[in-house]
Design a protein around this motif. Sequence first.
Motif, PDB file in Angstrom:
ATOM      1  N   HIS A 184     -37.779   8.194 -56.102  1.00  0.00           N
ATOM      2  CA  HIS A 184     -37.500   6.910 -56.295  1.00  0.00           C
ATOM      3  C   HIS A 184     -35.972   6.753 -57.143  1.00  0.00           C
ATOM      4  O   HIS A 184     -36.028   7.264 -58.174  1.00  0.00           O
ATOM      5  N   VAL A 185     -34.939   6.224 -56.233  1.00  0.00           N
ATOM      6  CA  VAL A 185     -33.770   5.857 -56.993  1.00  0.00           C
ATOM      7  C   VAL A 185     -33.674   4.692 -57.497  1.00  0.00           C
ATOM      8  O   VAL A 185     -33.931   3.648 -56.874  1.00  0.00           O
ATOM      9  N   ARG A 186     -33.060   4.607 -58.844  1.00  0.00           N
ATOM     10  CA  ARG A 186     -33.126   3.226 -59.354  1.00  0.00           C
ATOM     11  C   ARG A 186     -31.703   3.118 -59.898  1.00  0.00           C
ATOM     12  O   ARG A 186     -30.971   3.766 -60.637  1.00  0.00           O
ATOM     13  N   PHE A 187     -31.177   1.894 -59.559  1.00  0.00           N
ATOM     14  CA  PHE A 187     -29.737   1.598 -59.957  1.00  0.00           C
ATOM     15  C   PHE A 187     -30.104   0.713 -61.415  1.00  0.00           C
ATOM     16  O   PHE A 187     -30.464  -0.275 -61.509  1.00  0.00           O
ATOM     17  N   ILE A 188     -28.839   1.200 -62.212  1.00  0.00           N
ATOM     18  CA  ILE A 188     -29.083   0.858 -63.463  1.00  0.00           C
ATOM     19  C   ILE A 188     -27.732   0.037 -63.673  1.00  0.00           C
ATOM     20  O   ILE A 188     -26.840   0.570 -63.649  1.00  0.00           O
ATOM     21  N   GLU A 189     -27.864  -1.416 -64.288  1.00  0.00           N
ATOM     22  CA  GLU A 189     -26.494  -1.829 -64.660  1.00  0.00           C
ATOM     23  C   GLU A 189     -25.988  -1.343 -65.871  1.00  0.00           C
ATOM     24  O   GLU A 189     -26.673  -1.008 -66.997  1.00  0.00           O
ATOM     25  N   TYR A 190     -24.494  -1.215 -65.962  1.00  0.00           N
ATOM     26  CA  TYR A 190     -23.884  -0.541 -67.061  1.00  0.00           C
ATOM     27  C   TYR A 190     -24.034  -1.649 -68.085  1.00  0.00           C
ATOM     28  O   TYR A 190     -23.801  -2.903 -68.223  1.00  0.00           O
ATOM     29  N   MET A 191     -24.601  -1.023 -69.310  1.00  0.00           N
ATOM     30  CA  MET A 191     -24.501  -1.886 -70.805  1.00  0.00           C
ATOM     31  C   MET A 191     -23.133  -1.482 -71.353  1.00  0.00           C
ATOM     32  O   MET A 191     -23.238  -0.430 -72.036  1.00  0.00           O
ATOM     33  N   SER A 192     -22.082  -2.175 -71.436  1.00  0.00           N
ATOM     34  CA  SER A 192     -20.957  -1.933 -71.969  1.00  0.00           C
ATOM     35  C   SER A 192     -20.970  -1.562 -73.502  1.00  0.00           C
ATOM     36  O   SER A 192     -20.097  -0.762 -73.898  1.00  0.00           O
ATOM     37  N   PRO A 193     -21.787  -2.074 -74.249  1.00  0.00           N
ATOM     38  CA  PRO A 193     -21.617  -1.778 -75.716  1.00  0.00           C
ATOM     39  C   PRO A 193     -22.164  -0.357 -75.975  1.00  0.00           C
ATOM     40  O   PRO A 193     -21.872   0.064 -76.974  1.00  0.00           O
ATOM     41  N   ASP A 198     -14.806  -0.065 -70.566  1.00  0.00           N
ATOM     42  CA  ASP A 198     -14.997  -1.118 -70.921  1.00  0.00           C
ATOM     43  C   ASP A 198     -15.660  -2.013 -69.854  1.00  0.00           C
ATOM     44  O   ASP A 198     -16.155  -1.626 -68.831  1.00  0.00           O
ATOM     45  N   ALA A 199     -16.145  -3.295 -70.309  1.00  0.00           N
ATOM     46  CA  ALA A 199     -17.157  -4.206 -69.460  1.00  0.00           C
ATOM     47  C   ALA A 199     -16.453  -4.570 -68.206  1.00  0.00           C
ATOM     48  O   ALA A 199     -17.341  -5.133 -67.293  1.00  0.00           O
ATOM     49  N   SER A 200     -15.147  -4.416 -67.759  1.00  0.00           N
ATOM     50  CA  SER A 200     -14.724  -4.616 -66.558  1.00  0.00           C
ATOM     51  C   SER A 200     -15.257  -3.635 -65.476  1.00  0.00           C
ATOM     52  O   SER A 200     -15.393  -3.952 -64.171  1.00  0.00           O
ATOM     53  N   TYR A 201     -15.801  -2.634 -65.979  1.00  0.00           N
ATOM     54  CA  TYR A 201     -16.516  -1.518 -64.903  1.00  0.00           C
ATOM     55  C   TYR A 201     -18.025  -2.099 -64.452  1.00  0.00           C
ATOM     56  O   TYR A 201     -18.665  -1.472 -63.714  1.00  0.00           O
ATOM     57  N   PHE A 202     -18.448  -3.049 -64.918  1.00  0.00           N
ATOM     58  CA  PHE A 202     -19.801  -3.459 -64.831  1.00  0.00           C
ATOM     59  C   PHE A 202     -20.197  -3.931 -63.328  1.00  0.00           C
ATOM     60  O   PHE A 202     -19.025  -4.749 -62.808  1.00  0.00           O
ATOM     61  N   VAL A 203     -21.028  -3.689 -62.627  1.00  0.00           N
ATOM     62  CA  VAL A 203     -21.475  -4.328 -61.192  1.00  0.00           C
ATOM     63  C   VAL A 203     -22.738  -4.700 -61.582  1.00  0.00           C
ATOM     64  O   VAL A 203     -23.732  -4.026 -61.877  1.00  0.00           O
ATOM     65  N   SER A 204     -22.787  -5.885 -60.940  1.00  0.00           N
ATOM     66  CA  SER A 204     -24.294  -6.635 -60.928  1.00  0.00           C
ATOM     67  C   SER A 204     -25.281  -5.938 -59.782  1.00  0.00           C
ATOM     68  O   SER A 204     -24.697  -5.497 -58.737  1.00  0.00           O
ATOM     69  N   ASN A 205     -26.391  -5.762 -60.158  1.00  0.00           N
ATOM     70  CA  ASN A 205     -27.210  -5.158 -59.065  1.00  0.00           C
ATOM     71  C   ASN A 205     -27.424  -6.004 -57.867  1.00  0.00           C
ATOM     72  O   ASN A 205     -27.760  -5.552 -56.837  1.00  0.00           O
ATOM     73  N   ARG A 206     -27.051  -7.409 -58.025  1.00  0.00           N
ATOM     74  CA  ARG A 206     -27.016  -8.266 -56.836  1.00  0.00           C
ATOM     75  C   ARG A 206     -26.079  -7.609 -55.738  1.00  0.00           C
ATOM     76  O   ARG A 206     -26.403  -7.610 -54.400  1.00  0.00           O
ATOM     77  N   VAL A 207     -24.827  -7.173 -56.253  1.00  0.00           N
ATOM     78  CA  VAL A 207     -23.992  -6.659 -55.339  1.00  0.00           C
ATOM     79  C   VAL A 207     -24.545  -5.305 -54.849  1.00  0.00           C
ATOM     80  O   VAL A 207     -24.417  -5.110 -53.651  1.00  0.00           O
ATOM     81  N   PHE A 244     -34.036  -1.254 -58.863  1.00  0.00           N
ATOM     82  CA  PHE A 244     -33.253  -2.177 -59.382  1.00  0.00           C
ATOM     83  C   PHE A 244     -33.621  -2.342 -60.869  1.00  0.00           C
ATOM     84  O   PHE A 244     -34.587  -2.930 -61.239  1.00  0.00           O
ATOM     85  N   ILE A 245     -32.666  -1.739 -62.116  1.00  0.00           N
ATOM     86  CA  ILE A 245     -32.980  -1.960 -63.260  1.00  0.00           C
ATOM     87  C   ILE A 245     -31.810  -2.978 -63.945  1.00  0.00           C
ATOM     88  O   ILE A 245     -30.645  -2.381 -63.789  1.00  0.00           O
ATOM     89  N   SER A 246     -32.143  -4.180 -64.149  1.00  0.00           N
ATOM     90  CA  SER A 246     -30.890  -5.171 -64.376  1.00  0.00           C
ATOM     91  C   SER A 246     -30.946  -5.616 -65.674  1.00  0.00           C
ATOM     92  O   SER A 246     -31.216  -6.834 -65.977  1.00  0.00           O
ATOM     93  N   PRO A 247     -30.565  -4.953 -66.924  1.00  0.00           N
ATOM     94  CA  PRO A 247     -30.442  -5.628 -68.265  1.00  0.00           C
ATOM     95  C   PRO A 247     -29.575  -6.549 -68.506  1.00  0.00           C
ATOM     96  O   PRO A 247     -29.644  -7.003 -69.241  1.00  0.00           O
ATOM     97  N   VAL A 248     -28.598  -6.553 -67.717  1.00  0.00           N
ATOM     98  CA  VAL A 248     -27.504  -7.639 -68.042  1.00  0.00           C
ATOM     99  C   VAL A 248     -27.719  -8.834 -67.245  1.00  0.00           C
ATOM    100  O   VAL A 248     -27.720  -9.737 -67.668  1.00  0.00           O
TER     101      VAL A 248
END
Length: 327
Positions: A184-193, A198-207, A244-248
């Motif tokens: 099972h492959v889970r896509f995890i949103e990047y938590m920039s802290p 930096d946070a500009s690399y964040f991609v939402s799991n919606r995308v 999808f794991i979407s903490p952000v």
Amino acid sequence: MKVLVDRFSRRIDYLRLAVTDRCNLRCIYCMPPEGVPHLDHAEILTYEEILRFLRVALRAGIGKVRLTGGEPLVRRDVEELVRGIASLRPRLDISLTTNGTLLAKKAESLAAAGLKRVNVSIDSLHPETYRRLTRGGDLATALEGVEAALEAGLDPVKINVVTLKHLNDEVEGFLDLVYRLPVHVRFIEYMSPCGAVDASYFVSNRVIRARLLRHGAMEEAPSPLGAGPARYYRLPGARGMVGFISPVSSHFCPECNRLRLTAEGRMKPCLFSTEEVDVRGILRGGKDDRETEEEIYRAILTALDKKPYDHGKLESFTKTNMSRIGG
Ligand code: SAM
Ligand code: SF4
């Protein structure tokens, strides 16, 4: 049996245990290139201390234990710890999060020791991208780890993919993987802290989800064992699922069931909490068994009481890193 219920009526039964702060990779979303200063060996809980803590935690209401780090498999004889944990309660749900680099060597002995399931972090199926993201890792070795975990009967085997914009948001390769292997492959949103970019690399799991949908239908599905914050989807004909794991983008904090213990023996009520409750001092305090166990139990209740409703806005956090806390 006792249960742990926090101030917000959440049942807390899952402990994430960082067995080391050390790691043999330097993922760019987790650490600076030079790594992070290591704890001295004497600062890290011994296996005996971990087991002493766990004995109380299981009686208090913990029912699932995940070994993490740092890279848990770099700690010597980690199978001994797994065996010790398994001996505390029959059929205990013991799991592991690993970068997979040492898994090919250890999957069988870990399974024999009582490990039930494993999550392997593999952020790209392109060797060069993988090498860049992990700052030197070898993709083939991590994939051999996945194969070994399947052969050893660990079930389920999940793959964690932290997505970073323009760096590894080529998610399609992972579709092939879930058709080919029962993982099972889970896509995890990047938590920039927690990371070095930096946070500009964040991609939402919606995308990511929209991109996967272009390749065919996905049908919402129940979670495989170890239900957590991931939302799962089944793909027609695939052997595994995607999650999808979407903490952000979508807070799952209201369903949080976790407490954490860091490698140096501090309980953390939340990944992002600055609150910590020291357990090492209690374990090394020289009191008799009964008193020590009572103090540990009180420390668990204190950590429970400090558990926040949610992590608030991630942007407001000062830099931390997952390897130190136990991701
Ligand atoms: N070394 C092991 C591994 O990589 O799986 C276990 C520790 S690692 C800190 C645990 C998990 O945290 C991994 O799945 C990793 O991908 C995730 N992680 C680390 N930094 C992160 C970040 N900044 N945002 C989201 N997930 C992160
Ligand atoms: Fe190490 Fe895991 Fe952090 Fe990567 S994510 S640097 S493998 S602790």
